[in-house]
Scaffold this active site. Structure first.
Site, mmCIF file in Angstrom:
data_model
loop_
_atom_site.group_PDB
_atom_site.id
_atom_site.type_symbol
_atom_site.label_atom_id
_atom_site.label_comp_id
_atom_site.label_asym_id
_atom_site.label_seq_id
_atom_site.Cartn_x
_atom_site.Cartn_y
_atom_site.Cartn_z
ATOM 1 N N CYS A 100 0.830 -1.212 0.000
ATOM 2 C CA CYS A 100 0.000 0.000 0.000
ATOM 3 C C CYS A 100 0.867 1.266 0.000
ATOM 4 C CB CYS A 100 -0.982 -0.028 1.163
ATOM 5 S SG CYS A 100 -2.402 1.075 0.936
ATOM 6 N N HIS B 197 -3.811 -5.174 0.683
ATOM 7 C CA HIS B 197 -3.213 -5.541 1.966
ATOM 8 C C HIS B 197 -3.260 -7.057 2.159
ATOM 9 C CE1 HIS B 197 -2.364 -1.764 4.152
ATOM 10 N NE2 HIS B 197 -3.273 -1.254 3.335
ATOM 11 N N GLU C 240 -1.503 -8.920 4.086
ATOM 12 C CA GLU C 240 -1.364 -9.297 5.504
ATOM 13 C C GLU C 240 -2.721 -9.310 6.211
ATOM 14 O OE1 GLU C 240 -1.794 -4.987 5.865
ATOM 15 O OE2 GLU C 240 -0.829 -6.293 4.393
#
Length: 246
Positions: free
Chosen positions: A119, A221, A223
């Site tokens: 990001c 994202h 994660e």
């Protein structure tokens, strides 16, 4: 004889924020979302949090110490750092934070150590390579759909199309469903970077540096998606495995 393999040390960049209320109001804190730490550990790495320091000696030590680097998300990048005046929709910026991460990126890019940039990190990677950003999606010449979702962090809201002959293509194939939490995006692509994924409205969703073993920037994202599903784990595993060979 069994030889225990050393787990690679993965430096995770951290951000800054000021506490606004309560007994600690006014104090500045260094932070990163735990999802990044959990993702690195789950992929077989040892996470190490790196504070945003501009000190050259600290930067040199960070670059030498870690086997790989995860540049995390956060607030907007100061447009003065890529030669633009601020757009009306520009969000919060912290130039010290920007300069610290850009300096570290520059040092790591002079090595073959792997980089995974997420990001804001993806956007900073582009700036570090001489590229620019759209400060808000409203600057783009074509209509775009919503890229800052209000849904849960692990919900997926749009598709990305991946270039087949790419590292991401090798990991995921040609299509991926992702989450989205951004209002800025890449404009002019930096030197040495190749666009390897876009969303259906043309927004750049990933870049890679093919001259390096593993330099990947993603706009979504991964994660956060790992909190609900394991399908992003191969990205972190490839990153950590490459760091183990650095």
């Amino acid at each position: 004889m069994n030889v225990m393999m050393k787990k690679p040390l993965i430096g995770i960049t951290t951000g800054l924020f000021t506490v606004e209320t309560g007994v600690f109001a006014g104090m500045e804190r260094v932070y990163v979302n735990r999802d990044y730490v959990d993702a690195v550990e789950r992929a077989g790495g040892i996470p190490l949090l790196l504070p945003p320091l501009e000190d050259e000696e600290a930067q040199t030590h960070f670059a030498a110490l870690c086997d790989g680097f995860l540049f995390s998300g956060g607030i907007d990048v100061n447009p003065l750092l890529y030669g633009r005046d601020p757009h009306a929709a520009l969000g919060n910026v912290n130039t010290h934070w920007d300069r610290a991460e850009l300096a570290l990126l520059g040092r790591v890019l002079n090595t073959d150590k792997p980089i995974l940039a997420v990001c804001r990190g993806h956007q900073l990677l582009n700036v570090a390579c001489g590229g620019t950003l759209y400060q808000d999606l409203s600057e783009m010449p074509q209509p775009v759909f919503r890229h800052s979702q209000l849904a849960n962090r692990a919900d997926r809201i749009h598709t990305v199309r991946i270039v087949p002959d790419s590292l991401l293509g090798d990991i995921f194939g040609d299509t991926l469903f992702v989450n989205s939490f951004h209002h800025q995006t890449l404009w002019e692509v930096g030197k040495g970077l190749r666009v390897t994924a876009r969303s259906g409205d043309g927004v750049i969703e990933a870049v890679e540096m093919e001259s390096k073993p593993f330099v990947v920037g993603v706009q979504w994202h991964p994660e956060m998606l790992l909190t609900a599903s394991g399908d992003m784990l191969p990205l972190f595993e490839r990153f950590v495995q490459t760091a183990g060979r650095a």
